[in-house]
Motif scaffolding. Structure first.
Motif, PDB file in Angstrom:
ATOM      1  N   LYS A  70       0.863  -1.221   0.043  1.00 26.02           N
ATOM      2  CA  LYS A  70      -0.094   0.092  -0.089  1.00 26.02           C
ATOM      3  C   LYS A  70       0.905   1.390  -0.023  1.00 26.02           C
ATOM      4  CE  LYS A  70      -4.097  -2.167   2.177  1.00 26.02           C
ATOM      5  NZ  LYS A  70      -3.903  -3.339   2.861  1.00 26.02           N
TER       6      LYS A  70
ATOM      7  N   VAL B  29      -2.856   4.620   6.942  1.00 29.46           N
ATOM      8  CA  VAL B  29      -1.990   4.552   7.851  1.00 29.46           C
ATOM      9  C   VAL B  29      -0.903   3.130   7.442  1.00 29.46           C
ATOM     10  CG1 VAL B  29      -3.147   3.207   9.766  1.00 29.46           C
ATOM     11  CG2 VAL B  29      -1.447   5.121  10.348  1.00 29.46           C
ATOM     12  N   TYR B  30      -1.487   2.237   6.731  1.00 30.09           N
ATOM     13  CA  TYR B  30      -0.955   0.902   6.802  1.00 30.09           C
ATOM     14  C   TYR B  30       0.801   1.011   6.697  1.00 30.09           C
ATOM     15  CZ  TYR B  30      -5.637  -0.529   6.233  1.00 30.09           C
ATOM     16  OH  TYR B  30      -7.083  -0.616   6.580  1.00 30.09           O
TER      17      TYR B  30
ATOM     18  N   GLU C 147       2.418   2.164   9.836  1.00 34.30           N
ATOM     19  CA  GLU C 147       2.234   1.124  10.898  1.00 34.30           C
ATOM     20  C   GLU C 147       2.879  -0.008  10.718  1.00 34.30           C
ATOM     21  OE1 GLU C 147      -1.198   2.959  13.633  1.00 34.30           O
ATOM     22  OE2 GLU C 147      -1.699   1.399  12.395  1.00 34.30           O
TER      23      GLU C 147
ATOM     24  N   ASN D  17      -6.538  -6.484  11.980  1.00 36.66           N
ATOM     25  CA  ASN D  17      -6.163  -5.089  11.564  1.00 36.66           C
ATOM     26  C   ASN D  17      -7.358  -4.331  11.143  1.00 36.66           C
ATOM     27  OD1 ASN D  17      -3.514  -5.951  11.874  1.00 36.66           O
ATOM     28  ND2 ASN D  17      -2.832  -6.475   9.844  1.00 36.66           N
ATOM     29  N   GLU D  18      -8.609  -4.614  11.410  1.00 33.80           N
ATOM     30  CA  GLU D  18      -9.597  -3.679  11.055  1.00 33.80           C
ATOM     31  C   GLU D  18     -10.639  -3.631  12.105  1.00 33.80           C
ATOM     32  OE1 GLU D  18      -9.607  -1.414   8.452  1.00 33.80           O
ATOM     33  OE2 GLU D  18      -7.642  -2.388   7.888  1.00 33.80           O
TER      34      GLU D  18
ATOM     35  N   HIS E 293     -15.440  -3.297   8.586  1.00 32.43           N
ATOM     36  CA  HIS E 293     -14.892  -4.217   7.851  1.00 32.43           C
ATOM     37  C   HIS E 293     -15.025  -5.801   8.403  1.00 32.43           C
ATOM     38  CE1 HIS E 293     -11.836  -6.448   5.625  1.00 32.43           C
ATOM     39  NE2 HIS E 293     -11.462  -5.455   4.644  1.00 32.43           N
ATOM     40  N   GLN E 294     -15.006  -6.609   7.481  1.00 27.73           N
ATOM     41  CA  GLN E 294     -15.602  -8.053   7.831  1.00 27.73           C
ATOM     42  C   GLN E 294     -14.427  -8.916   8.605  1.00 27.73           C
ATOM     43  OE1 GLN E 294     -17.180 -10.668   4.826  1.00 27.73           O
ATOM     44  NE2 GLN E 294     -17.523 -12.196   6.011  1.00 27.73           N
ATOM     45  N   ALA E 295     -13.169  -8.220   8.446  1.00 28.41           N
ATOM     46  CA  ALA E 295     -12.173  -9.042   9.157  1.00 28.41           C
ATOM     47  C   ALA E 295     -12.302  -9.534  10.456  1.00 28.41           C
ATOM     48  CB  ALA E 295     -10.747  -7.752   9.067  1.00 28.41           C
TER      49      ALA E 295
ATOM     50  N   ASP F 105     -15.032 -10.471  11.970  1.00 24.94           N
ATOM     51  CA  ASP F 105     -15.900 -11.301  11.791  1.00 24.94           C
ATOM     52  C   ASP F 105     -15.249 -12.597  11.453  1.00 24.94           C
ATOM     53  OD1 ASP F 105     -18.536 -10.072  12.511  1.00 24.94           O
ATOM     54  OD2 ASP F 105     -17.607  -8.807  11.089  1.00 24.94           O
ATOM     55  N   THR F 106     -14.356 -12.534  10.339  1.00 28.34           N
ATOM     56  CA  THR F 106     -13.969 -13.764   9.703  1.00 28.34           C
ATOM     57  C   THR F 106     -12.813 -14.187  10.755  1.00 28.34           C
ATOM     58  OG1 THR F 106     -13.950 -12.543   7.654  1.00 28.34           O
ATOM     59  CG2 THR F 106     -12.589 -14.407   7.792  1.00 28.34           C
TER      60      THR F 106
ATOM     61  N   HIS G 117      -3.459  -1.644  13.798  1.00 28.38           N
ATOM     62  CA  HIS G 117      -4.364  -0.818  13.170  1.00 28.38           C
ATOM     63  C   HIS G 117      -5.688  -0.259  13.788  1.00 28.38           C
ATOM     64  CE1 HIS G 117      -1.039  -1.183  10.159  1.00 28.38           C
ATOM     65  NE2 HIS G 117      -1.649  -2.448   9.728  1.00 28.38           N
TER      66      HIS G 117
ATOM     67  N   PHE H 108      -5.786 -11.050   9.559  1.00 32.29           N
ATOM     68  CA  PHE H 108      -7.120 -10.549   8.907  1.00 32.29           C
ATOM     69  C   PHE H 108      -7.112  -9.197   8.990  1.00 32.29           C
ATOM     70  CE2 PHE H 108      -7.506 -14.917  10.802  1.00 32.29           C
ATOM     71  CZ  PHE H 108      -8.343 -15.539  10.005  1.00 32.29           C
ATOM     72  N   GLY H 109      -7.266  -8.707   7.608  1.00 32.88           N
ATOM     73  CA  GLY H 109      -7.311  -6.963   7.595  1.00 32.88           C
ATOM     74  C   GLY H 109      -7.906  -6.613   6.212  1.00 32.88           C
ATOM     75  N   ASP H 110      -7.645  -5.496   5.748  1.00 29.53           N
ATOM     76  CA  ASP H 110      -8.223  -4.899   4.697  1.00 29.53           C
ATOM     77  C   ASP H 110      -7.040  -4.621   3.738  1.00 29.53           C
ATOM     78  OD1 ASP H 110      -9.874  -3.815   2.841  1.00 29.53           O
ATOM     79  OD2 ASP H 110      -9.958  -1.912   3.816  1.00 29.53           O
TER      80      ASP H 110
ATOM     81  N   ASN I  30      -8.803 -11.612   0.004  1.00 29.27           N
ATOM     82  CA  ASN I  30     -10.336 -11.324   0.648  1.00 29.27           C
ATOM     83  C   ASN I  30     -10.883  -9.787  -0.319  1.00 29.27           C
ATOM     84  OD1 ASN I  30      -8.671  -9.118   1.532  1.00 29.27           O
ATOM     85  ND2 ASN I  30      -9.500  -8.687   3.564  1.00 29.27           N
ATOM     86  N   LYS I  31     -10.476  -9.635  -1.472  1.00 28.70           N
ATOM     87  CA  LYS I  31     -10.679  -8.457  -2.242  1.00 28.70           C
ATOM     88  C   LYS I  31     -11.353  -8.762  -3.363  1.00 28.70           C
ATOM     89  CE  LYS I  31      -9.094  -5.172   0.353  1.00 28.70           C
ATOM     90  NZ  LYS I  31      -8.804  -6.171   1.440  1.00 28.70           N
TER      91      LYS I  31
ATOM     92  N   GLU J 222     -14.158 -13.538   1.913  1.00 31.43           N
ATOM     93  CA  GLU J 222     -14.909 -12.153   2.066  1.00 31.43           C
ATOM     94  C   GLU J 222     -15.297 -11.717   0.281  1.00 31.43           C
ATOM     95  OE1 GLU J 222     -12.503  -9.744   4.485  1.00 31.43           O
ATOM     96  OE2 GLU J 222     -12.653 -11.041   6.175  1.00 31.43           O
TER      97      GLU J 222
ATOM     98  N   TYR K 146     -15.759 -23.011   7.542  1.00 39.64           N
ATOM     99  CA  TYR K 146     -14.637 -22.385   8.398  1.00 39.64           C
ATOM    100  C   TYR K 146     -13.680 -23.558   8.886  1.00 39.64           C
ATOM    101  CZ  TYR K 146     -16.142 -17.692   8.514  1.00 39.64           C
ATOM    102  OH  TYR K 146     -16.380 -16.339   8.037  1.00 39.64           O
TER     103      TYR K 146
ATOM    104  N   LEU L  40      -4.136  -8.704   1.168  1.00 34.71           N
ATOM    105  CA  LEU L  40      -5.387  -8.013   1.649  1.00 34.71           C
ATOM    106  C   LEU L  40      -5.450  -6.791   0.689  1.00 34.71           C
ATOM    107  CD1 LEU L  40      -3.810  -7.411   5.224  1.00 34.71           C
ATOM    108  CD2 LEU L  40      -5.643  -9.041   4.546  1.00 34.71           C
TER     109      LEU L  40
END
Lengths: 146, 130, 101
Positions: free
Chosen positions: A24, A30-31, A34, B8-9, B14-16, B18-19, B41, B128-130, C8-9, C34, C84, C101
Motif C-alpha cells: 500500500k 496508515v498501513y 504502522e 487489523n480492522e 470491515h468483515q475482518a 468477523d472472519t 491498526h 485478517f485485515g483490509d 479477501n478483495k 470475504e 470455516y 489484503l
C-alpha cells in the motif's frame, strides 16, 4: 546471529524467517507507517527479517517525499535507518516498479554496513522479479502482509 | 496446532474481525490452541467497551470478551495503535492523564513485541485485515 | 514449503487477486474469502484466470461468504467449497499462510 535461541521454557528454538510484505502507498492510509513500526520492533527479536515492496507498496520508498503542506509526519527518513536495525534484505518487485513508470533511481538509496567486511557500505534494496520474490516467499516461516 | 491471529480492522467497518472470530471458533472446535490474538491498526477498536451496536446485530466486542473468558485466550491491543485511536486501559489513562478508560474485559494493552512473539511461538500466524 | 494464499478483495476492485495469482506457485492453494468470493463464479472477466489457476493449483472458496452474498450458484468447475472448519484444515495442511489484503 545464531540459528537457534532459547525460548521462555529454556528450550532451544530455531530462528524464524519473517517477511513483511508492503502493498500500500503511504499517507493515503496508515498501513505503510504502522507496518514500518512493526518491522522496527521485529528487528529487535533476532529473527531473520526481510521486507518486500510490491504493487503500490513501492511508492513508500520514493525519495524526496515532502509532507509539509499536508500536515502529516514524513516518515520516509525512517526507511534509511533500517540498515542500522540490521534489516538488510529489502526486496522491491521489478514488475511493480515498471508498471508505475519508476526505476530504482526514483527510490531512496538504502544501505547497511557489513561489520564482517570492515563496515563496508552495501545496498539494501534488491530489485527482483515476481518469480524470484515468489521463491523467497516460499522459504519464509511468517508472512505479514500490509 | 498453535495459532497466532492478527486483526487489523475495526468492527462493523470491515468483515475482518468477523472472519477472524469465525476462524478462531472453528480452530478451537477442531482442538487447536490460540496462542494470542493481536489487534493492530484500526483493529484496536475491537477492544472498547463503549461500543453500542443495534440490538438486532451481533456485538463484536462482547463476543471477543466472552471468548477470552470462556477459552482463556490472550487478547492484546497494540499500545502505539491504541494511543492514536483512543483505546485506553487504566494504566494508559494514568500515564497519559486521561479522564477515563474504555478497554473491554478480556483485552490487555501491550507492545508490538507481543505480535512478534506470537509469530515465534505459534505454528501459524494468520492476518485478517483490509 | 507449501503456502496457503488467502484473498479477501473483489477482483474487480483491487489488484490483490492478480498479485496473488502472480505469486502462487504450482501446487499451492488459494482460498477466496470475504469479497474475493465473487471471483469463484462462472462467466466473469476473471473466470478464465481462475480456470488457468486451477490447472496447477487448488482453488477454494469460503462457502459462508458466498452464501451471505447470495451467489452460491454457477461456480467455476473445479473451485472447491469449504466451510470455516475446512479453512482451518487448509491452514494445517500448508506450512504458511499469506493473506493478500
Amino acid at each position: 546471529m545464531s540459528d537457534e535461541m532459547l525460548n521462555e521454557e529454556g528450550n532451544v528454538q530455531r530462528t524464524k524467517k519473517f517477511m513483511y510484505v508492503n502493498r500500500k502507498a503511504p499517507y493515503g492510509t496508515v498501513y505503510a507507517l504502522e507496518s514500518l513500526e512493526v518491522v522496527l520492533i521485529g528487528a529487535a527479536f533476532e529473527q531473520d527479517v526481510s521486507v518486500a515492496f510490491i504493487d503500490d507498496g513501492v511508492y513508500q520508498l520514493t525519495k524526496g517525499q515532502n509532507t509539509t503542506d499536508i500536515g502529516m509526519k514524513n516518515f520516509s527518513p525512517t526507511y534509511a535507518a533500517l540498515g542500522d536495525y540490521e534489516v538488510t534484505k529489502i526486496y522491491v518487485e521489478k514488475e511493480s516498479l515498471e508498471k508505475r513508470g519508476l526505476t530504482v533511481d526514483d527510490l531512496q538509496h538504502l544501505v547497511w554496513e557489513d561489520e564482517d567486511e570492515d563496515y563496508a557500505e552495501k545496498d539494501s534494496i534488491k530489485v527482483v522479479s515476481a518469480e524470484e520474490l515468489g521463491q523467497i516467499f516460499a522459504d519464509q516461516d511468517i508472512m505479514l502482509n500490509f | 496446532m498453535k495459532y497466532g491471529i492478527m486483526i487489523n480492522e475495526g468492527p462493523y467497518q470491515h468483515q475482518a474481525a468477523d472472519t477472524a472470530f469465525n476462524f478462531v471458533q472453528a480452530a478451537l472446535d477442531a482442538g487447536h490452541e490460540i496462542f494470542r490474538i493481536f489487534f493492530y491498526h484500526d483493529g484496536v477498536n475491537n477492544g472498547t467497551r463503549l461500543t453500542t451496536p443495534p440490538q438486532d446485530d451481533r456485538n463484536v466486542i462482547t463476543r471477543w470478551s466472552k471468548l477470552a473468558e470462556d477459552k482463556n485466550i490472550d487478547m492484546v491491543i497494540c499500545v502505539a495503535a491504541a494511543q492514536r485511536r483512543g483505546i485506553v486501559d487504566e494504566g494508559e489513562k494514568d500515564r497519559n492523564k486521561k479522564d477515563a478508560d474504555n478497554i473491554a474485559p478480556g483485552f490487555r494493552i501491550s507492545g508490538l513485541g507481543q505480535l512478534i512473539e506470537a509469530g515465534i511461538q505459534a505454528d501459524r500466524l494468520l492476518v485478517f485485515g483490509d | 514449503m507449501s503456502i496457503l494464499h488467502t484473498i479477501n478483495k473483489s477482483p474487480f476492485e483491487k489488484d490483490s487477486f492478480q498479485t496473488c495469482l502472480r505469486y502462487a506457485k504450482a501446487g499451492s492453494s488459494i482460498l477466496l474469502i470475504e469479497d474475493a468470493v465473487y471471483a469463484a463464479r462462472e462467466g466473469t472477466d476473471v473466470s478464465d484466470a481462475v480456470k488457468a489457476a486451477i490447472q496447477d493449483k487448488s482453488v477454494f472458496v469460503l462457502l459462508p461468504d458466498l452464501d451471505a452474498r447470495g451467489l452460491n450458484s454457477n461456480l467455476i468447475n473445479g473451485v472447491q467449497s469449504v466451510d470455516y472448519a475446512g479453512f482451518v484444515k487448509l491452514t494445517t495442511e500448508n506450512d504458511t499462510v499469506q493473506s493478500w489484503l
